[in-house]
Write a protein that holds these residues in place. Structure first.
Motif: not given
Length: 174
Positions: A133-160
């Motif tokens: 699907h040419e997507t990237v799900e990004v999970y972040h560590w906060e308060d001992n759980v991963f929050q809902q992922p940010d999902v990037y696709g198309g011509d998007g840009e992923i902030p690391v």
């Protein structure tokens, strides 16, 4: 000289992961698109990390949660910013960022048992790359759980998030 196999000992695959005491075979080898994505992402991380204390490693590179334990994983890309975690065999302790590129035989494990293990271990950022699907799900560590992922696709840009000034363009990944 070839040694005889002791029938009492299990035969382990050439490359494997051990998660919660279960052995996961890492064959067959990944597809061409999988390897192309890993190479493209590794290039982006490596260029950014040149001259810094962090390092990005492609698989096969082992991550052990404890020094004297057989439990380990081999993420597609492992980013480590604490040089004290790097050993000759790989990393001991939670990396800062892990990337897994989904494959038909790995998707369930990457979204399930590995994601849980990464969250519990303290991985700060976890990426799941979906080549189909040419997507990237990004999970972040906060308060001992991963929050809902940010999902990037198309011509998007992923902030690391673990870095203040790194953005990866998806057109450079897929």
């Amino acid at each position: 000289m070839q040694q005889a196999h002791d029938s009492r000992q299990p035969v382990l695959p050439e490359r494997y992961e051990v998660i919660d005491g279960r052995v996961y075979d890492m064959s067959p080898p990944p597809s061409e698109i999988h390897q192309r994505i890993v190479t493209n992402l590794l290039r982006e991380f490596s260029i950014y990390l040149k001259g810094r204390e962090c390092f990005a490693y492609p698989t096969p590179f082992g991550v052990w949660w404890k020094e004297d334990d057989d439990e380990h994983v081999e993420p597609d890309i492992t980013v480590i910013c604490d040089p004290g975690k790097i050993r000759p065999q790989g990393c001991v302790g939670a990396p800062d960022l892990i990337v897994e590129v989904l494959g038909k035989s790995t998707a369930e494990k990457d979204r399930g048992v590995k994601m849980t293990k990464y969250r519990i271990a303290g991985v700060r950022e976890y990426w799941i790359v979906d080549p189909e699907h040419e997507t990237v799900e990004v999970y972040h560590w906060e308060d001992n759980v991963f929050q809902q992922p940010d999902v990037y696709g198309g011509d998007g840009e992923i902030p690391v998030r673990i870095f203040d000034d790194l953005v990866i363009k998806l057109r450079d990944v897929f």
